[in-house]
Design an enzyme around this catalytic site. Sequence first.
Site, PDB file in Angstrom:
ATOM      1  N   ASP A   1     -58.215  42.983   2.966  1.00 19.06           N
ATOM      2  CA  ASP A   1     -57.455  44.072   2.345  1.00 19.06           C
ATOM      3  C   ASP A   1     -56.015  44.059   2.872  1.00 19.06           C
ATOM      4  OD1 ASP A   1     -56.853  46.327   0.886  1.00 19.06           O
ATOM      5  OD2 ASP A   1     -57.790  47.726   2.291  1.00 19.06           O
ATOM      6  N   GLU A   2     -55.073  44.633   2.098  1.00 16.32           N
ATOM      7  CA  GLU A   2     -53.655  44.754   2.479  1.00 16.32           C
ATOM      8  C   GLU A   2     -53.083  43.403   2.926  1.00 16.32           C
ATOM      9  OE1 GLU A   2     -52.134  47.343   1.795  1.00 16.32           O
ATOM     10  OE2 GLU A   2     -53.302  49.161   2.138  1.00 16.32           O
TER      11      GLU A   2
ATOM     12  N   LYS B   1     -57.854  49.764  -5.513  1.00 21.39           N
ATOM     13  CA  LYS B   1     -58.229  48.518  -4.837  1.00 21.39           C
ATOM     14  C   LYS B   1     -59.428  48.699  -3.903  1.00 21.39           C
ATOM     15  CE  LYS B   1     -54.984  48.870  -0.965  1.00 21.39           C
ATOM     16  NZ  LYS B   1     -56.014  49.046   0.070  1.00 21.39           N
ATOM     17  N   THR B   2     -59.542  49.861  -3.254  1.00 20.67           N
ATOM     18  CA  THR B   2     -60.672  50.075  -2.347  1.00 20.67           C
ATOM     19  C   THR B   2     -61.988  50.069  -3.121  1.00 20.67           C
ATOM     20  OG1 THR B   2     -59.241  51.396  -0.907  1.00 20.67           O
ATOM     21  CG2 THR B   2     -61.605  51.566  -0.549  1.00 20.67           C
TER      22      THR B   2
ATOM     23  N   GLN C   1     -45.547  46.331  -2.189  1.00 25.31           N
ATOM     24  CA  GLN C   1     -45.665  47.330  -1.124  1.00 25.31           C
ATOM     25  C   GLN C   1     -45.601  46.680   0.261  1.00 25.31           C
ATOM     26  OE1 GLN C   1     -48.324  50.869  -1.843  1.00 25.31           O
ATOM     27  NE2 GLN C   1     -49.197  49.533  -3.405  1.00 25.31           N
TER      28      GLN C   1
ATOM     29  N   ARG D   1     -45.858  57.448  -4.468  1.00 22.78           N
ATOM     30  CA  ARG D   1     -46.713  58.419  -3.751  1.00 22.78           C
ATOM     31  C   ARG D   1     -46.903  59.690  -4.583  1.00 22.78           C
ATOM     32  NH1 ARG D   1     -49.161  55.103  -1.579  1.00 22.78           N
ATOM     33  NH2 ARG D   1     -47.893  53.789  -2.923  1.00 22.78           N
TER      34      ARG D   1
END
Length: 781
Positions: A229-230, A28-29, A259, A626
């Site tokens: 973002d987020e 996503k970044t 998330q 993770r």
Amino acid sequence: MQLNPAQQAAVDHRGSPLLVLAGAGTGKTRVITHRVAALMDEGVPPWRILAVTFTNKAAAEMRARIEKMCEGKVDVSQLWVGTFHSISARILRRHGESVGLSRNFAIYDTDDQTRLMKRVFKEMNRDDEQIKPRAILGHLDQLKNRGLTIDQVDQLGLEGFMTRLVALLGRRYQELLRAADASDFGDLLVLAVKLLEKAGTEQPRPGAQLVDVDPVVGLKRRFLHVVVDEYQDTNPVQARLVELLSQRAQLCVVGDDDQAIYGWRGADVSQILGFPDRQPGCELIRLEQNYRSTGHILRCADAIIRRNEGRLGKTLWSELGDGALVVLRACEDEREEARFVVNEILDALNEDIPPEEIAVFYRTHAQSRVIEQQLTDHGMRYAIFGGLGFFERKEIKDALAYLRLLQNPASDLDFTRIVNEPARGIGDTTVGRLTALAANRNVPLLEVARNPEEAGVGGAAAKRLALFVAMIDELTARLHAGTPLGQLAAEVLERTGYRDALVQEGSEESEARVENLDEFVGALTEFAQDNPDQTLADYLEQVSLVSDADGGGRGEVRAVRLMTIHSAKGLEFEKVILTGMEEKVFPHSRSIAGEEAAREEGRRLRPEERAQLEEERRLAYVAVTRAKRQLVVTYARRRRLYNQEFIGAPSRFVRDLPPDAVRGRVPGVIRRDAPGVPAQLQAMLSSPPPRAAAPAPARERSWNSDIVYDEGVAARPAARTRAPIASDDAPSLYKGMQVRHRQYGEGTLVGWDGSGNNLKLAINFPVVGVKTILARFCEPL
């Protein structure tokens, strides 16, 4: 690396609001930075682009990546890139006069806020032993996160007394904050929203010129593109800020509803779930290609998260191949689990996996104690990420200081640490006078405190010291009388009021600290049981060695990582060991309390109860995703935690795992192709179960005629059945296991005898009590 088709579509989309649903590890970044760079390549001025994220680290990384991509083509310094708080502060520095702030206003951090609230307590004659300043600040923060004012405290759903207290103290706190030309973190957002909402609502005065127009109106029209973002972590006031700043802009939000794990601190997952409905013409693009994890890990993550109802839905996939099977290990107790964790770490190190690429996860801080002890015993370096080691936490240090003072009355360092902890009105001035006299006479502080008048301490302070000394003397007598160590620690926490002070605070943080203290009491109980000939002094020496051991500490670079799952968000590791996967540990007992109440009351789950359970499931999803190459999951059949013995039913998240992605037996599931499964049983697994016949009379000889029925017990129709517990490859038995019987329904396994087709189970049923039944007539849940 080129963008994949979904990433490129997210970068190229123009003309309508955009929601980029970015799964874990899907890049996503890269999408955000490429989108911002592409906009500037198209000629959008940098000052007309706003990019918002949650942490300063993420904002700095975003800016650095964009600068590298643009390489002097545009002046990236004009970009508005920052956190919600930094963007709000920037707005208020320029235009805050209308909401009561000068350009030079101060921003109060957590310590500043606590000191100011303590001043409010003192000014209004409130006892900070009854309710802590931090508790009031916590409620005020909740209020601000939801965009509510001090007059709307009743919407927090607190008890009447607490509602009135928060309103009274909170109002005065806000007055002092404004009088000091200051803002706390919550007010930065609230005041920025207030400023933007006011802009343009007042009619210009007659004859007003263009220069007189409210400049904040221009700020609302400034941006042509806003990227957030987020977005799943936004709270209502943050979402409102974004809405106000993007009135003329094309809005692109990036996040992952799966998330969203910060509901306990005000984040509202409904912001991302409802985004497509709130934004007409919204385009939704899913990023599903995962670049982090192997196929088996992703299948386990999907099996856990797909059971949530409140999600927009996506399925992660990878070109990395299936990889190693996920290891599932059932342990007898938390000690065996810790030993197994150490062995898994050793295996990884032997495979040349760097120690910093190995992580051990747990749901709560208290679980780390046994693992830390095992790592220290084996001389292994570890680092606590996002927190402190168990014996480094304030509440544990305080408890140890009390015990050390009982063991050694001359320990002045411990005296000064706990003489006013919890607060009992013995301030720094009093302690300073005692210290001066003790130094002059070369005697311990505790001895001087027995006659405080000699140090110039009188009145109320002297009475408080007398009570403190009497309490220490009573507890010291309990130590010398041979009180068991665990009981002594519990008495210290009770007698001093330390535990009660945390309970009354009622915050998420204080609840975790109470859990840590309960675990500390359990550790002392365990030490005394394992070492009956050793004393408190021996325990304190061992703890000191653990605290100072080379293996511990937060600063180790080349060290295994230990952390709660919340701390793991945004990180990735070659090998992840996920521990404590039992019901009431993970999911946490607080989260399933509503489910248990609903079951007892025969009702459906309330929305807030379901929301808690779904957030726990999202937390499990975060933990699993993770892992890059290896994932190990452990659970214990029994566990001593918080000074209580638990019979460990495997977590529902463990039972959700797909058997063909796992090495180990998934509780409640028999694999069709498992070796040793009789052909008859394989046939049962391969074909649908027969439709249940009508219930038979209680004493009729039938398929379960080995049971002596009680009078008046009606047989229940069979529910959708699983395989019976019969073969050697059946699910592992453990006390506390949930099973179903056609006659009596669901029950709890309390014991068993025999093997194979003669295996008999002792099952405790809620209505009829304990029954002994052949295992082949029961099914695991």
